[in-house]
Scaffold this motif. Sequence first.
Motif, short mmCIF file in Angstrom:
data_model
loop_
_atom_site.label_atom_id
_atom_site.label_comp_id
_atom_site.label_asym_id
_atom_site.label_seq_id
_atom_site.Cartn_x
_atom_site.Cartn_y
_atom_site.Cartn_z
N ALA A 453 0.85 -1.19 0.00
CA ALA A 453 0.00 0.00 0.00
C ALA A 453 0.88 1.24 0.00
N ALA A 454 0.32 2.33 -0.52
CA ALA A 454 1.03 3.61 -0.54
C ALA A 454 0.00 4.72 -0.66
N GLY A 455 0.48 5.97 -0.50
CA GLY A 455 -0.42 7.11 -0.56
C GLY A 455 -1.25 7.21 0.70
N ARG A 456 -2.40 7.84 0.61
CA ARG A 456 -3.21 8.07 1.80
C ARG A 456 -3.96 6.82 2.25
N ALA A 457 -3.87 5.73 1.50
CA ALA A 457 -4.37 4.45 2.02
C ALA A 457 -3.43 3.90 3.07
N ALA A 458 -2.21 4.42 3.13
CA ALA A 458 -1.21 3.98 4.08
C ALA A 458 -0.88 5.10 5.06
N SER A 459 -0.32 4.74 6.19
CA SER A 459 0.21 5.73 7.12
C SER A 459 1.65 6.01 6.68
N GLY A 460 1.89 7.20 6.18
CA GLY A 460 3.19 7.51 5.59
C GLY A 460 4.17 8.11 6.58
N MET A 461 4.78 9.22 6.20
CA MET A 461 5.82 9.85 7.02
C MET A 461 5.26 10.58 8.22
N HIS A 462 4.00 10.96 8.17
CA HIS A 462 3.46 11.93 9.11
C HIS A 462 3.26 11.39 10.52
N GLY A 463 3.57 12.27 11.48
CA GLY A 463 3.17 12.04 12.86
C GLY A 463 1.89 12.83 13.08
N GLU A 464 1.96 13.85 13.95
CA GLU A 464 0.79 14.69 14.19
C GLU A 464 0.77 15.93 13.30
N GLY A 465 1.81 16.12 12.50
CA GLY A 465 1.92 17.33 11.70
C GLY A 465 1.84 17.05 10.21
N TYR A 466 1.76 18.15 9.45
CA TYR A 466 1.62 18.05 8.00
C TYR A 466 2.18 19.33 7.37
N VAL A 467 2.67 19.20 6.16
CA VAL A 467 3.09 20.33 5.34
C VAL A 467 2.65 20.03 3.91
N SER A 468 2.15 21.03 3.21
CA SER A 468 1.74 20.82 1.82
C SER A 468 2.87 20.18 1.02
N GLY A 469 2.51 19.28 0.15
CA GLY A 469 3.48 18.62 -0.68
C GLY A 469 3.99 17.31 -0.12
#
Length: 494
Positions: A453-469
């Motif tokens: 899985a990849a993309g938003r179907a998966a839990s990626g790099m993010h913890g509690e934060g986000y940055v565009s891109g």
Amino acid sequence: MTPRSSVEPVPAGEIGAFDHECDVLVVGFGCAGAAAAFEAARAGADVLVLERASGPGGSSAQSGGELYLGGGTEVQKACGFDDDPDNMYAYLVKALGPNADTAKIRLYCDGSVEHFEWFRECGVTFNPSFYDAPTWMPMSEDGLMWLGENAWPYNTVARPVPRGHRPAASGFGGAVLMEKLSAAATAAGAVTHVDTVASNLVLDGAGRVAGLVARKYGERVTYRARRAVVLTTGGFVDNEEMLADHAPVLLGHGKVSDGLDDGSGIRMAAAAGAATRRMGVVEIALTALPAMVCRGMLVDGLGRRFLNEDVYPGHWSVHAVRDQPGPYWTIIDEEGYESVPEADRWGVLPKYAAETLAELEESLGMPPGALEATVETYNRHAAKGEDPYFHKDPKWLRPLKPPFAAIDPGAGFFGGTGGPASGASGFTLGGLHTTIDGEVLNNSGVPVPGLYAAGRAASGMHGEGYVSGTSLGDGTFFGRRAGRAAAATNEESA
């Protein structure tokens, strides 16, 4: 007997002859699916991509198209910025945290320049020009922008370098990005079946994911994947039941999606034993305009500031909706409003204006004296070029003078074209628990055989934060890794 759920896996023995076969089956043709399909096909696999809509794109095509890239790309160099992977890593760990996935971030930063060149190989072009102003997204064709790297506290942990890379497009660039990526995947040999909705994974006798069941125009269609299935089906912001279970903070707000992010891939995989991770993590965008917020202040329903207004706007958006009482207002004076370039106003006008803060408080329904106290404190320190409470950059600090105005984030970017009364929209960041190569793990931390899985179907790099891109960025980066790993899976042996 309890009837089988609509997402329960189907035993391969019940299928008989499959309607279609391939080596790697990619489910979802957004940016992550395009990246996975491209790399799997380039590795020599026979690749099929299923897309429930009538063509590729998904939510990726409706996005601004920003890609968080750095470490020393040609665009950064052309614009006069010196960056390196360690500097990029220091910023991202802070900005995507707490509890960010440092292993994935490390890989992403170390591979960022190569990933930038991969986009160019796929036909995506970037103009070597820099947009040096606070904004959600420039209405220009500049190829580089700030995404909070130059604001406190991030400028204390990493050297400020802009990393928002934008495909050459006027305004929203997601459609251009997806046009290039989907064409590259097709040119590499991936075949697409559109108008096909995946419903169930298929498991063989050993518990390996061996394909899936789908529906096309109401008819059942079955697919056999000899090597692996890659789920790139997006998040779950369009599924109200899943939001209520996992991310209720988004209930009642707008949705940043194409309307099809219903969590179906996550649910199918979970029914087959997959683990999920950080399902409560979300990104939220208040439609307040950064160019105005920086020149004034953002306050909650009680007239209080709560964050330095020059940070990445998603940070103050999430902080507001999660932790502050609404409604939220941009407070600005006439000089500040008039100093905003016309292109950065996006047609937004003040909702209330008054000669005194007392009058403005009354119009906004705030406690008497609350906004007056906030502005008095702000002005007293701004006169000295200071912001001791929130550390906004001195270049944005000056005392606010009457007349004053309040701008409603609910007005929207384009001057009141609709949207939720809160002025907030969002999407989900949690999903299936995956390795750095996209293998989907079960609750014991063991890979589910044959499933990626990849993309938003998966839990990626993010913890509690986000940055565009970082959504398009990590979706494509880890989508590529998932595609390569899926193609390398030994046939019938995962």
